[in-house]
Every structure is written in C-alpha cells, then in structure tokens.
Design an enzyme around this catalytic site. Structure first.
Site, short mmCIF file in Angstrom:
data_model
loop_
_atom_site.label_atom_id
_atom_site.label_comp_id
_atom_site.label_asym_id
_atom_site.label_seq_id
_atom_site.Cartn_x
_atom_site.Cartn_y
_atom_site.Cartn_z
N LEU A 226 0.83 -1.20 0.00
CA LEU A 226 -0.03 -0.07 0.06
C LEU A 226 0.96 1.21 0.21
O LEU A 226 1.75 1.35 0.74
CB LEU A 226 -0.77 -0.07 1.11
CG LEU A 226 -1.91 -1.16 1.51
CD1 LEU A 226 -2.64 -1.01 2.76
CD2 LEU A 226 -2.98 -0.96 0.21
N ASP A 227 0.55 2.13 -0.94
CA ASP A 227 1.57 3.45 -1.04
C ASP A 227 1.41 4.21 0.55
O ASP A 227 0.43 4.09 1.20
CB ASP A 227 1.36 4.18 -2.24
CG ASP A 227 0.15 4.68 -2.40
OD1 ASP A 227 -0.64 5.23 -1.33
OD2 ASP A 227 -0.54 4.76 -3.48
N ARG A 228 2.27 5.33 0.44
CA ARG A 228 2.31 6.18 1.82
C ARG A 228 0.86 6.59 1.68
O ARG A 228 0.63 7.06 3.03
CB ARG A 228 3.43 7.26 1.31
CG ARG A 228 3.63 8.21 2.51
CD ARG A 228 4.57 9.27 2.02
NE ARG A 228 5.64 8.84 1.37
CZ ARG A 228 6.74 8.60 2.32
NH1 ARG A 228 6.76 8.75 3.52
NH2 ARG A 228 7.92 8.04 1.63
#
Length: 232
Positions: A106-108
């Site tokens: 999951l990205d930032r």
C-alpha cells in the site's frame, strides 16, 4: 510433529538472536526441551518441544499477521523514504529468516489492511494473478460520483495509461456522492487511483478494508494481530 532442527539454528531463524546469542541463552538455562533445561545448543529438536523463558516459540512454522497500516508509512526497508511499516512490528520479527515482508504493498497515502509473513509460498499465493483474491477499498473522491461508473468498472474495458490490457471487471458500490467501495480481483500499480483517474475522478483518500478472507476487525490503526498459519 515439525521437522528436527539444531536448537541454535532454530532460535536464530525465529529472531531470538544470532547463533552465538542462542548458544548463550542455552548456557544460561533459559531454554527447555520437553520440559528439561537444554544443555547443548547443537541438539536437534522439534519446535513444539521448545520453550524460551517458559514461553512457546513464536510462529515457529511461519509467521502470518494482519497489520492496520496508517497513512504516511511505506512498505519498504529502504533508508531515506520515511517511516516504514516494519517500525510498527516487533523488533524480533526483523531478525527472522526468511525475512518478514508484506504481501503486496500500500502506498504512503493509502491506509488499511496489509498481510505480513515470512512464508514465500503465501506471498506467491496471494499475489499471483491466478489466485483472484478479492481486495476491498473504501474510496473518497473530490467531486460527485456518476452512477454510470458502476457499469463501466464492471465491463472489463477500463484501460490504464501505459498498459495494453484492460482491467478485470470490478465491483463498484456507490456509498454516497463522494464515497464508494471498490472490489478488485487484481493488484496493479496504484490501480484504484488510476481506474478512477481514467474516468475523470481524482481519489483524495483510499483505505483497504479487506484482503481475501481477512478484515480489520478489532485491529486498531498501527496495530497488528497474529494469525494461525498452520493449515495454510
């Protein structure tokens, strides 16, 4: 019964320290095998027979956990990219061999459910396109949603910029004007944001609420819960 392994190698692989440190634990009388204080670190043992400081070995046959990822954490161990999800996990897990890793990323700017494991077979099972694992995302957009998106996303014709194959059919549920729930069967790079962008909508907040059979029930933001890996 698990396979027999050298006691010091077993302890080292589960993050209880280096082999020398494991030998020191044995020498200090902190390890028992079948209820008897271990006298040698090179004895071959079954993991279920071993206690360290009176406690069973943690996830001796492989670790699997749910992590509720907060915003602003990255799924990498690289220096210089800010806070990482591994800072949220027990320090001992970082010393396990094989290394603990996330199943997908999951990205930032995305929060929600991550699975973490040291079992390569589980990573492969849940990331392979053939697995068709359902992933559910709670989506917030910047302008009112159009009901036509439900049919568009279900059509299997949505193309992402720079790709040659359309996305698989996806189930979109409109919660209200600015919120939707999207169920995917694949995991392309930034797929949710790119799917909405392809139709003219910008995603302003994104949260994964389910991964396959797992949900975030009773797992607070930034917390984790160990799962049973035995039958998997």
């Amino acid at each position: 019964m698990s396979k027999l392994r050298r006691l010091d190698q077993l302890l080292g692989s589960l993050g209880y320290g280096t082999r020398r440190e494991a030998q020191g634990m044995v020498a200090d009388g902190l390890v028992t095998v079948k209820g008897v204080v271990a006298e040698r670190a090179d004895v071959r043992v079954a993991s279920e027979d071993v206690l360290v400081k009176g406690q069973p070995l943690e996830a001796a046959e492989g670790l699997l956990a749910i992590l509720h990822k907060p915003l602003d954490f990255v799924c990498t161990r690289s220096d210089g990219e800010g806070a990482t999800i591994y800072e949220l996990l027990p320090a001992q897990w970082s010393d396990r061999k094989p290394a603990v890793t996330s199943v997908g990323r999951l990205d930032r700017d995305t929060s929600g459910l991550l699975l973490v494991t040291d079992r390569g077979d589980l990573v492969q099972r849940w990331t392979s396109p053939k697995s068709e694992v359902e992933k559910v995302y709670e989506v917030t957009v910047e302008k009112p949603l159009d009901a036509s998106l439900v049919e568009v996303f279900a059509s299997g014709t949505v193309m992402l910029r720079g790709e040659e194959k359309p996305c698989l059919p996806a189930q979109l549920e409109l919660v209200d004007d600015l919120h939707a729930r999207l169920t995917l069967m694949e995991g392309r790079y930034h797929q949710v944001r790119r799917m909405f962008a392809s139709q003219g909508w910008k995603v302003t907040a994104l949260h994964r609420s389910r991964f396959g059979e797992y949900s975030l029930e009773d797992v607070a933001v930034g917390e984790w819960r160990l799962l049973d890996v035995g039958a998997r």
